[in-house]
Motif scaffolding. Structure first.
Motif, PDB file in Angstrom:
ATOM      1  N   GLN A 156    -118.252  36.376  49.072  1.00  0.00           N
ATOM      2  CA  GLN A 156    -118.813  36.351  50.421  1.00  0.00           C
ATOM      3  C   GLN A 156    -117.852  36.983  51.426  1.00  0.00           C
ATOM      4  O   GLN A 156    -118.268  37.784  52.282  1.00  0.00           O
ATOM      5  N   ASN A 157    -116.575  36.644  51.333  1.00  0.00           N
ATOM      6  CA  ASN A 157    -115.581  37.205  52.253  1.00  0.00           C
ATOM      7  C   ASN A 157    -115.447  38.711  52.087  1.00  0.00           C
ATOM      8  O   ASN A 157    -115.308  39.446  53.068  1.00  0.00           O
ATOM      9  N   ARG A 158    -115.490  39.163  50.840  1.00  0.00           N
ATOM     10  CA  ARG A 158    -115.381  40.608  50.611  1.00  0.00           C
ATOM     11  C   ARG A 158    -116.594  41.343  51.171  1.00  0.00           C
ATOM     12  O   ARG A 158    -116.462  42.419  51.763  1.00  0.00           O
ATOM     13  N   ALA A 159    -117.784  40.757  50.994  1.00  0.00           N
ATOM     14  CA  ALA A 159    -118.994  41.382  51.526  1.00  0.00           C
ATOM     15  C   ALA A 159    -118.945  41.434  53.049  1.00  0.00           C
ATOM     16  O   ALA A 159    -119.281  42.463  53.664  1.00  0.00           O
ATOM     17  N   GLU A 160    -118.512  40.335  53.674  1.00  0.00           N
ATOM     18  CA  GLU A 160    -118.401  40.311  55.132  1.00  0.00           C
ATOM     19  C   GLU A 160    -117.360  41.306  55.621  1.00  0.00           C
ATOM     20  O   GLU A 160    -117.550  41.963  56.650  1.00  0.00           O
TER      21      GLU A 160
END
Length: 227
Positions: free
Chosen positions: A165-169
């Motif tokens: 999720q953090n990488r996508a954001e």
């Protein structure tokens, strides 16, 4: 066409908006980076925890079978290191209530697993072979170990989800920031062109005004000369 003052004011407002957006996204990016670092730290702690758990269990069984005091020492050291590492892991996930709850429940299982392996050591020291056989036959330690492993897998799955999720954001924020910068550059170019056109228009109007003023002066001079 807007005046030069309006154009300059609009350009300044755009620059301020771009700066504010860049600062906001930079702060968000730093927060995402901190979250990624924390997730990687938690995953490493879990990875380091598993061998300690297996080592404590294997050392207790080795001592129960062979009576070698080296296994008893290894069991004590591994058990102490396992408890310390588990407390460190629990401290690392305090910001996540779900993971904290899972590990708090797991802590009781950890205590039970160490108690069972410690019981093997105690029975061996007492020379109670029947007790050792009965405890091994129950296989409770394996059940507890599997439950601990299952709970740790839940934490691993959650941390990997947060990582993704953090990488996508972070990728989204990067694209948004690039779009804002490009849009800002285009708008500034448009404003620069508008400012140039406004300056040329003002120059022409000034030239026309000077020409009209000159013509008026010549007419006045002619009228005076005629009189």
């Amino acid at each position: 066409m807007p005046s030069q003052r309006i154009i300059l004011g609009t350009g300044l407002a755009i620059l301020l908006l771009i700066g504010a957006a860049s600062i906001g996204l930079d702060l968000k990016s730093r927060s995402d980076t901190a979250s990624v670092d924390r997730a990687l730290e938690v995953l490493k702690k879990i990875s380091d925890l598993r061998p300690l758990m297996r080592s404590a269990e294997s050392a207790a069984r080795g001592f129960a079978v062979t009576g070698n005091p080296e296994f008893a020492k290894e069991h004590r050291d591994a058990s102490a290191a396992f408890l310390s590492a588990f407390d460190d892991l629990l401290a690392a996930v305090r910001a996540n209530p779900g993971e904290t709850r899972t590990l708090e429940e797991t802590k009781a299982l950890v205590a039970r697993q160490i108690a069972l392996s410690g019981e093997l050591v105690r029975l061996q020291n007492a020379g109670d072979r029947a007790g050792i056989a009965a405890l091994m036959a129950r296989a409770e330690d394996r059940t507890v170990t599997e439950a601990i492993g299952s709970n740790l897998e839940k934490v691993v799955a959650e941390e990997r989800r947060l990582l993704a999720q953090n990488r996508a954001e972070s990728e989204t924020n990067g694209r948004v920031l690039l779009a804002i910068d490009l849009a800002g550059v285009v708008l500034i170019l448009v404003l620069a062109i508008a400012l140039t056109l406004a300056a040329r228009r003002s120059s022409r109007e000034l030239e026309q005004s000077l020409t009209a003023s000159k013509a008026t002066n010549e007419a006045l001079e002619a009228a005076v000369a005629e009189r």
